[in-house]
Design a protein around this motif. Structure first.
Motif, PDB file in Angstrom:
ATOM      1  N   SER A 161       0.820  -1.221   0.000  1.00 17.92           N
ATOM      2  CA  SER A 161       0.000   0.000   0.000  1.00 17.92           C
ATOM      3  C   SER A 161       0.847   1.261   0.000  1.00 17.92           C
ATOM      4  O   SER A 161       0.379   2.328  -0.406  1.00 17.92           O
ATOM      5  CB  SER A 161      -0.928   0.003   1.217  1.00 17.92           C
ATOM      6  OG  SER A 161      -0.203   0.243   2.416  1.00 17.92           O
ATOM      7  N   HIS A 211       1.435   1.614  -3.900  1.00 15.27           N
ATOM      8  CA  HIS A 211       0.304   1.483  -4.811  1.00 15.27           C
ATOM      9  C   HIS A 211      -0.551   2.744  -4.816  1.00 15.27           C
ATOM     10  O   HIS A 211      -0.688   3.424  -3.790  1.00 15.27           O
ATOM     11  CB  HIS A 211      -0.580   0.311  -4.384  1.00 15.27           C
ATOM     12  CG  HIS A 211      -0.116  -1.016  -4.875  1.00 15.27           C
ATOM     13  ND1 HIS A 211      -0.718  -2.200  -4.505  1.00 15.27           N
ATOM     14  CD2 HIS A 211       0.888  -1.359  -5.712  1.00 15.27           C
ATOM     15  CE1 HIS A 211      -0.099  -3.212  -5.091  1.00 15.27           C
ATOM     16  NE2 HIS A 211       0.882  -2.722  -5.832  1.00 15.27           N
ATOM     17  N   THR A 212      -1.162   3.024  -5.937  1.00 17.70           N
ATOM     18  CA  THR A 212      -2.274   3.962  -5.955  1.00 17.70           C
ATOM     19  C   THR A 212      -3.486   3.265  -5.339  1.00 17.70           C
ATOM     20  O   THR A 212      -3.488   2.038  -5.148  1.00 17.70           O
ATOM     21  CB  THR A 212      -2.620   4.378  -7.383  1.00 17.70           C
ATOM     22  OG1 THR A 212      -3.060   3.215  -8.112  1.00 17.70           O
ATOM     23  CG2 THR A 212      -1.422   4.995  -8.096  1.00 17.70           C
ATOM     24  N   PRO A 256      -6.482   2.687  -6.749  1.00 19.65           N
ATOM     25  CA  PRO A 256      -7.003   1.649  -7.655  1.00 19.65           C
ATOM     26  C   PRO A 256      -6.122   0.402  -7.687  1.00 19.65           C
ATOM     27  O   PRO A 256      -6.641  -0.720  -7.763  1.00 19.65           O
ATOM     28  CB  PRO A 256      -7.043   2.357  -9.016  1.00 19.65           C
ATOM     29  CG  PRO A 256      -7.193   3.805  -8.673  1.00 19.65           C
ATOM     30  CD  PRO A 256      -6.394   4.001  -7.432  1.00 19.65           C
ATOM     31  N   GLU A 257      -4.801   0.578  -7.639  1.00 23.87           N
ATOM     32  CA  GLU A 257      -3.903  -0.583  -7.633  1.00 23.87           C
ATOM     33  C   GLU A 257      -4.087  -1.417  -6.375  1.00 23.87           C
ATOM     34  O   GLU A 257      -4.106  -2.655  -6.429  1.00 23.87           O
ATOM     35  CB  GLU A 257      -2.450  -0.122  -7.755  1.00 23.87           C
ATOM     36  CG  GLU A 257      -2.073   0.397  -9.124  1.00 23.87           C
ATOM     37  CD  GLU A 257      -0.700   1.039  -9.147  1.00 23.87           C
ATOM     38  OE1 GLU A 257      -0.112   1.148 -10.241  1.00 23.87           O
ATOM     39  OE2 GLU A 257      -0.202   1.462  -8.069  1.00 23.87           O
ATOM     40  N   GLN A 258      -4.255  -0.741  -5.237  1.00 17.15           N
ATOM     41  CA  GLN A 258      -4.427  -1.485  -3.993  1.00 17.15           C
ATOM     42  C   GLN A 258      -5.787  -2.185  -3.955  1.00 17.15           C
ATOM     43  O   GLN A 258      -5.897  -3.320  -3.467  1.00 17.15           O
ATOM     44  CB  GLN A 258      -4.268  -0.563  -2.783  1.00 17.15           C
ATOM     45  CG  GLN A 258      -4.181  -1.287  -1.441  1.00 17.15           C
ATOM     46  CD  GLN A 258      -2.878  -2.055  -1.246  1.00 17.15           C
ATOM     47  OE1 GLN A 258      -1.984  -1.997  -2.083  1.00 17.15           O
ATOM     48  NE2 GLN A 258      -2.786  -2.781  -0.145  1.00 17.15           N
ATOM     49  N   HIS A 303      -7.348  -3.327  -6.518  1.00 15.67           N
ATOM     50  CA  HIS A 303      -7.212  -4.489  -7.401  1.00 15.67           C
ATOM     51  C   HIS A 303      -6.445  -5.600  -6.699  1.00 15.67           C
ATOM     52  O   HIS A 303      -6.825  -6.781  -6.778  1.00 15.67           O
ATOM     53  CB  HIS A 303      -6.495  -4.086  -8.692  1.00 15.67           C
ATOM     54  CG  HIS A 303      -6.301  -5.225  -9.645  1.00 15.67           C
ATOM     55  ND1 HIS A 303      -7.335  -5.782 -10.373  1.00 15.67           N
ATOM     56  CD2 HIS A 303      -5.182  -5.946  -9.967  1.00 15.67           C
ATOM     57  CE1 HIS A 303      -6.867  -6.773 -11.107  1.00 15.67           C
ATOM     58  NE2 HIS A 303      -5.572  -6.897 -10.874  1.00 15.67           N
ATOM     59  N   TYR A 304      -5.366  -5.228  -5.994  1.00 23.25           N
ATOM     60  CA  TYR A 304      -4.583  -6.236  -5.260  1.00 23.25           C
ATOM     61  C   TYR A 304      -5.455  -6.962  -4.236  1.00 23.25           C
ATOM     62  O   TYR A 304      -5.435  -8.192  -4.127  1.00 23.25           O
ATOM     63  CB  TYR A 304      -3.400  -5.566  -4.562  1.00 23.25           C
ATOM     64  CG  TYR A 304      -2.658  -6.483  -3.637  1.00 23.25           C
ATOM     65  CD1 TYR A 304      -1.716  -7.386  -4.123  1.00 23.25           C
ATOM     66  CD2 TYR A 304      -2.904  -6.469  -2.260  1.00 23.25           C
ATOM     67  CE1 TYR A 304      -1.038  -8.249  -3.268  1.00 23.25           C
ATOM     68  CE2 TYR A 304      -2.233  -7.318  -1.403  1.00 23.25           C
ATOM     69  CZ  TYR A 304      -1.301  -8.206  -1.907  1.00 23.25           C
ATOM     70  OH  TYR A 304      -0.652  -9.064  -1.069  1.00 23.25           O
ATOM     71  N   GLU A 349      -7.795  -9.432  -5.904  1.00 17.01           N
ATOM     72  CA  GLU A 349      -7.091 -10.608  -6.415  1.00 17.01           C
ATOM     73  C   GLU A 349      -6.670 -11.541  -5.285  1.00 17.01           C
ATOM     74  O   GLU A 349      -6.680 -12.773  -5.448  1.00 17.01           O
ATOM     75  CB  GLU A 349      -5.872 -10.182  -7.239  1.00 17.01           C
ATOM     76  CG  GLU A 349      -6.230  -9.608  -8.594  1.00 17.01           C
ATOM     77  CD  GLU A 349      -7.006 -10.599  -9.451  1.00 17.01           C
ATOM     78  OE1 GLU A 349      -6.580 -11.765  -9.556  1.00 17.01           O
ATOM     79  OE2 GLU A 349      -8.071 -10.209  -9.985  1.00 17.01           O
TER      80      GLU A 349
END
Length: 264
Positions: free
Chosen positions: A221, A224-225, A227-229, A231-232, A235
């Motif tokens: 975190s 990450h941005t 949105p990236e977090q 998504h992570y 997943e």
């Protein structure tokens, strides 16, 4: 009696830094024995949590400066120190962070220099009210904080306070450290180990993979941005919801009982 004591009771491994006459400096023999203890933890699937503490009046006062006088032939003292760090100290911190079980650090007295990095590499840090955290590297020696201090501290309390700790030559008391978020809590001295064991017992009941997932998610975190977090997270849920621990948690919830997770 070694430089590090290892004791296992009911799935909790207690590792005690054991050079009390020198206030537990992070000497090479102590580092080697601590790494050996971590290897024992990794190899023993019955270990569910670890408590790390120090014997005597201090937790760890950092480098053994008395051993940093005469370098080996053909090396400068700087070369030798960097080589020692890269072959022993840095792997120690990395192995502690990669341990497959949660680690509670009970800071029983002063944590200074590299001892601060060692404590903060643990997952939950408790400190006796009489304990303090101190970074003498730059004010006293003209060198940078090491053993992860410059990584752990700004992530916990922000760059302004981290820089102040590095430059101002002040001891940070346990209660202030807790108020700032550097550690989990300050505990009455006579209750420190008891509370550390209670927390370790709680952590030992977690799903076996919980600490690795938590460390990884929180560390990612930082870079990450949002949105990236997001998504992570989704997943990881894709995989973890298929694991037995999730099924046990749901069943326990429906049956109104505590979940019982298997050993790793």
């Amino acid at each position: 009696m070694g430089a590090v004591l290892y004791e296992l009771n009911d799935g909790i491994a207690t590792l005690t830094l054991n050079l009390p006459s020198k206030l537990n400096p992070i000497a090479l023999d102590l580092q080697q024995e601590l790494r050996e203890c971590l290897a024992r933890v990794r190899a023993d699937s019955q270990v569910r949590a670890v408590v790390l503490t120090g014997a005597g009046k201090a937790f760890c006062v950092g480098a053994d400066l008395s051993a940093m006088r005469e370098p080996e032939a053909g090396k400068t003292l700087g070369d030798q120190t960097a080589d020692w760090m890269q072959s022993m100290s840095n792997p120690l911190i990395e192995e502690l962070r990669a341990l497959p079980v949660p680690v509670v650090c009970a800071v029983n007295g002063p944590a200074a220099g590299a001892g601060v990095g060692l404590a903060l590499a643990c997952d939950i840090v408790l400190a006796a009210r009489s304990a303090y955290f101190y970074l003498p590297f730059l004010p006293k020696l003209g060198i940078v904080p090491d053993l992860g201090c410059t990584w752990f501290i700004p992530r916990r309390i922000g760059p302004a306070r981290a820089l102040g700790m590095a430059l101002l030559d002040e001891k940070l008391g346990a209660e202030t450290a807790a108020q700032w978020g550097l550690i989990w809590a300050a505990i009455d001295d006579d209750l420190l180990l008891l509370d550390a064991m209670k927390i370790a017992q709680r952590l030992a009941r977690l799903p076996a993979h919980a600490v690795l997932e938590a460390r990884r998610a929180i560390e990612l975190s930082e870079r990450h941005t949002l949105p990236e977090q997001l998504h992570y997270e989704s997943e990881r849920q894709r995989e973890l919801i298929e694991q037995p621990s999730f099924a046990e948690g749901v069943t326990a919830f429906l049956q109104k009982r505590p979940p019982v997770f298997p050993a790793r």
